[in-house]
Motif scaffolding. Structure first.
Motif, short mmCIF file in Angstrom:
data_model
loop_
_atom_site.label_atom_id
_atom_site.label_comp_id
_atom_site.label_asym_id
_atom_site.label_seq_id
_atom_site.Cartn_x
_atom_site.Cartn_y
_atom_site.Cartn_z
N GLU A 101 -35.53 9.00 -15.55
CA GLU A 101 -34.24 9.31 -16.15
C GLU A 101 -33.18 8.28 -15.78
OE1 GLU A 101 -32.90 13.38 -15.61
OE2 GLU A 101 -34.72 14.10 -16.61
N THR A 102 -33.20 7.88 -14.52
CA THR A 102 -32.24 6.86 -14.08
C THR A 102 -32.45 5.58 -14.88
OG1 THR A 102 -32.34 7.81 -11.88
CG2 THR A 102 -31.39 5.60 -12.05
N PHE A 103 -33.72 5.19 -15.04
CA PHE A 103 -34.09 4.00 -15.80
C PHE A 103 -33.58 4.11 -17.25
CE2 PHE A 103 -37.27 2.01 -18.63
CZ PHE A 103 -37.27 0.71 -18.17
N LEU A 104 -33.84 5.29 -17.87
CA LEU A 104 -33.45 5.47 -19.27
C LEU A 104 -31.94 5.54 -19.43
CD1 LEU A 104 -36.18 8.01 -20.44
CD2 LEU A 104 -35.84 5.68 -21.29
N ASP A 105 -31.26 6.18 -18.46
CA ASP A 105 -29.79 6.24 -18.53
C ASP A 105 -29.20 4.83 -18.42
OD1 ASP A 105 -29.69 8.95 -18.86
OD2 ASP A 105 -29.48 9.40 -16.73
N VAL A 119 -32.65 -1.07 -28.50
CA VAL A 119 -33.68 -0.89 -27.47
C VAL A 119 -34.92 -0.26 -28.10
CG1 VAL A 119 -34.24 0.38 -25.37
CG2 VAL A 119 -31.99 -0.65 -25.62
N PHE A 120 -36.07 -0.89 -27.83
CA PHE A 120 -37.33 -0.36 -28.34
C PHE A 120 -38.24 -0.01 -27.17
CE2 PHE A 120 -35.85 -3.26 -31.70
CZ PHE A 120 -35.79 -2.36 -32.75
N ALA A 121 -39.05 1.04 -27.36
CA ALA A 121 -40.01 1.40 -26.32
C ALA A 121 -41.40 0.94 -26.72
CB ALA A 121 -40.00 2.92 -26.11
N GLY A 122 -42.16 0.49 -25.72
CA GLY A 122 -43.57 0.14 -25.93
C GLY A 122 -44.40 0.82 -24.86
N PHE A 123 -45.68 0.99 -25.14
CA PHE A 123 -46.52 1.75 -24.20
C PHE A 123 -47.80 1.01 -23.86
CE2 PHE A 123 -44.30 4.81 -26.92
CZ PHE A 123 -43.58 5.49 -25.95
N ASP A 237 -34.04 -5.27 -26.69
CA ASP A 237 -34.60 -5.00 -25.37
C ASP A 237 -35.82 -4.12 -25.52
OD1 ASP A 237 -32.75 -6.44 -23.93
OD2 ASP A 237 -31.35 -4.76 -23.80
N ILE A 238 -36.87 -4.46 -24.78
CA ILE A 238 -38.07 -3.62 -24.84
C ILE A 238 -38.28 -2.94 -23.50
CG2 ILE A 238 -40.58 -3.59 -25.14
CD1 ILE A 238 -40.33 -5.79 -27.13
N LEU A 239 -38.44 -1.62 -23.54
CA LEU A 239 -38.76 -0.86 -22.34
C LEU A 239 -40.25 -0.57 -22.38
CD1 LEU A 239 -35.89 1.82 -22.43
CD2 LEU A 239 -35.78 -0.55 -21.64
N LEU A 240 -40.98 -1.08 -21.41
CA LEU A 240 -42.43 -0.88 -21.42
C LEU A 240 -42.82 0.20 -20.41
CD1 LEU A 240 -44.07 -4.41 -21.66
CD2 LEU A 240 -43.98 -2.62 -23.39
N ALA A 251 -45.17 -6.78 -16.54
CA ALA A 251 -44.07 -6.76 -17.52
C ALA A 251 -42.80 -7.29 -16.87
CB ALA A 251 -43.85 -5.34 -18.02
N GLN A 252 -42.55 -6.86 -15.61
CA GLN A 252 -41.34 -7.31 -14.91
C GLN A 252 -41.39 -8.80 -14.61
OE1 GLN A 252 -41.53 -4.39 -11.83
NE2 GLN A 252 -40.23 -2.92 -12.93
N ALA A 253 -42.62 -9.31 -14.34
CA ALA A 253 -42.79 -10.74 -14.09
C ALA A 253 -42.42 -11.53 -15.35
CB ALA A 253 -44.22 -11.04 -13.66
N HIS A 254 -42.57 -10.90 -16.51
CA HIS A 254 -42.17 -11.54 -17.77
C HIS A 254 -40.70 -11.25 -18.07
CE1 HIS A 254 -45.99 -12.97 -19.75
NE2 HIS A 254 -46.47 -12.32 -18.70
N ARG A 255 -40.00 -10.75 -17.11
CA ARG A 255 -38.59 -10.40 -17.23
C ARG A 255 -38.35 -9.36 -18.33
NH1 ARG A 255 -34.78 -15.45 -16.69
NH2 ARG A 255 -35.80 -16.09 -18.60
N MET A 256 -39.34 -8.45 -18.47
CA MET A 256 -39.12 -7.31 -19.36
C MET A 256 -38.89 -6.09 -18.50
SD MET A 256 -41.59 -7.70 -22.64
CE MET A 256 -43.07 -8.07 -21.73
N LEU A 257 -38.33 -5.04 -19.11
CA LEU A 257 -38.02 -3.83 -18.37
C LEU A 257 -39.25 -2.92 -18.38
CD1 LEU A 257 -34.52 -3.38 -19.96
CD2 LEU A 257 -34.98 -3.97 -17.56
#
Lengths: 345, 157
Positions: A101-105, A119-123, A237-240, A251-257
């Motif tokens: 929730e903190t991340f999403l907020d 913002v887009f979500a990926g899984f 922005d992509i949230l993975l 994902a974080q190493a690729h500077r993605m969230l």
């Protein structure tokens, strides 16, 4: 008779009528038996009781592994799949719900009018069988609101879910757990059923919630590369999300969230559920376990002849063992189905 | 014995059929059904009456005879009163059990139906009370039993 997931209240109502407002959901084998208990009450205030400890379930499953052929053991979901199936119904939260929730907020719900990128979500593959977009409340397709503006799906994830692993011989299952397992003929076994659940989520998000599909090969690195490329090419922005720590770190190493979704380690003693969530719970348990039982009714997640449309419409098969209950269920379903037809015209 | 069901049309199907399904579920399976209609809701009335046949037969009854009374103006109060009187009288003449359902339709239709039902001392005066809008647009079998209640005003007032 076949029944769509969102019509399962027909069954719950008829159980309620005959005094089974409290009932046990069981596996057909006596070795495993009770999975959990349902107490029907207010539409949004029923109680689910977990008397089966996951450790005990694991031990029983190991016993079965020693007694019966390997394919029988492999078909039985492990404790991990059991608790994920329950989580998918919305009754339980991820173990790190607060962190999510903190991340999403922080990163979700962008102010597009102020010029913030969408913002887009990926899984990752491991989350898709578990209705994760719904569990996390990422986006409501009806209202169009939620934490994200849409989804990006990598085809590598889809391909990782596509296992063609079918039952070509029912005898070992019938010998182990009984005659109802004749219905397993030519149906996907164990992990292949979980894969099918994931594919259904993938297709639902793609087709109904208008996600962007990006081409990728299989494997974490290829999937993350594809997301990264999309991220750089378009201003978004992509949230993975993944259950796998390595995937999130990559994902974080690729500077993605990236955000890990952690499943609860144990069942609580009880949980509160709505009738809607109990429908999803029965559906998930039936598919994950293959076949389950409630009082007087055997519920098939797969059955001989289950086809693509049955999967797509999230259908189960009900076999009412009570001659009194059967015509009542059939009568109710005929009303519900006639109404659907009339509504569709 | 004949059992008469007197109701109103509506802008959607569930409010018309749900009280009927609930009544059948409680053992009141009608033989004759009367529905008040107007041209604006024609299509819904057609669909609802078709579903009513499925409801009654699926709950163990014979296919009911259905009479649709269409009034040109929905505020034609005299026509509404005449519809109720005629339906109730026909039932009385046949010595039938009579149920008036006030759940669907325009509110003033329901008010007039309620008054007619009380005045003519019908056997049942039904109202289907749904606890939540969460099940809006669904039929009785898929609404949790604990969220829908068929009230018979002949028993509570």
């Amino acid at each position: 008779m076949r029944i769509q997931r969102q019509h399962l209240t027909v069954l719950l109502n008829r159980l309620y009528d005959r005094g089974d407002e409290e009932f046990v959901v069981e596996h057909p084998s006596s070795e495993i038996g009770e999975l959990l208990r349902v107490e029907l009450d207010e539409y949004d205030g029923c109680t689910i009781r977990f008397l089966t400890e996951l450790d005990d379930y694991t031990a029983t499953r190991q016993d079965i592994g020693r007694q019966y052929p390997e394919r029988v053991f492999e078909d039985l979901p492990d404790a991990d799949a059991f608790r994920k199936a329950v989580l998918a119904s919305g009754i339980l939260e991820p173990a790190n719900q607060d962190e999510i929730e903190t991340f999403l907020d922080r990163y979700g719900d962008p102010d597009l009018m102020a010029g913030h990128p969408p913002v887009f979500a990926g899984f990752d593959t491991n989350l898709l069988p578990w209705r994760i977009d719904r569990v996390l409340g990422l986006h409501d397709p009806d209202s169009g609101i939620g934490y994200v503006n849409g989804f990006v799906l990598a085809t590598g994830v889809r391909d990782e879910l596509d296992w063609d692993y079918k039952c070509h011989e029912t005898d070992p299952f019938v010998d182990a757990f009984g005659d109802v397992y004749q219905e397993y003929w030519n149906q996907p076994l164990g992990s292949a059923r979980l894969g099918r659940l994931g594919l259904l989520t993938y297709r639902r998000i793609r087709d109904i919630e208008q996600a962007i599909e990006i081409q990728s090969a299989e494997g974490d690195e290829a999937i993350i590369d594809a997301y990264d490329e999309y991220d750089r090419e378009y201003r978004s922005d992509i949230l993975l999300f993944s259950n796998d720590r390595n995937f999130v770190e990559r994902a974080q190493a690729h500077r993605m969230l990236g955000q890990r979704v952690d499943f609860p380690a144990e069942f609580p003693d009880t949980a509160t559920a709505s009738w809607r969530e109990i429908e999803i719970l029965l559906y998930m348990l039936a598919v994950v376990f293959g076949i389950i039982e409630v009082p007087s009714v055997t519920v098939y997640g797969v059955w001989r002849g289950k086809d693509e449309l049955d999967w797509q419409h999230e259908r189960l098969k009900l076999d009412a063992r009570s001659p009194k209950l059967k015509p009542k269920l059939e009568g109710d379903l005929s009303i519900v189905e006639s109404y659907e037809e009339l509504k569709g015209e | 014995m004949d059992r008469v069901w007197i109701t109103n049309g509506s802008t959607s199907i569930p409010p018309v059929v749900n009280p009927l399904i609930a009544a059948c579920h409680d053992g009141y399976v009608p033989t004759d059904i009367y529905v008040l209609n107007n041209p604006i809701i024609d299509d819904v009335t057609d669909a609802a009456t078709s579903l009513m046949k499925t409801v009654v037969t699926s709950q163990g009854g014979e296919e009911p005879s259905i009479t649709v009374e269409t009034i040109e103006e929905e505020t034609d109060f005299e026509a509404i009163i005449a519809y109720l009187q005629s339906a109730i009288e026909t039932g009385d003449d046949a010595n039938a059990d009579i149920a008036v359902d006030i759940s669907p339709g325009r509110r003033f239709w329901s008010v007039i139906s309620f008054q007619a039902g009380i005045k003519r001392n019908v056997d049942h005066l039904y109202y289907s009370h749904v606890e939540t809008e969460a099940y809006f647009g669904e039929t009785y079998p898929t609404i949790p039993r604990t969220a829908i209640n068929l009230i018979d005003f002949t028993e509570v007032i």
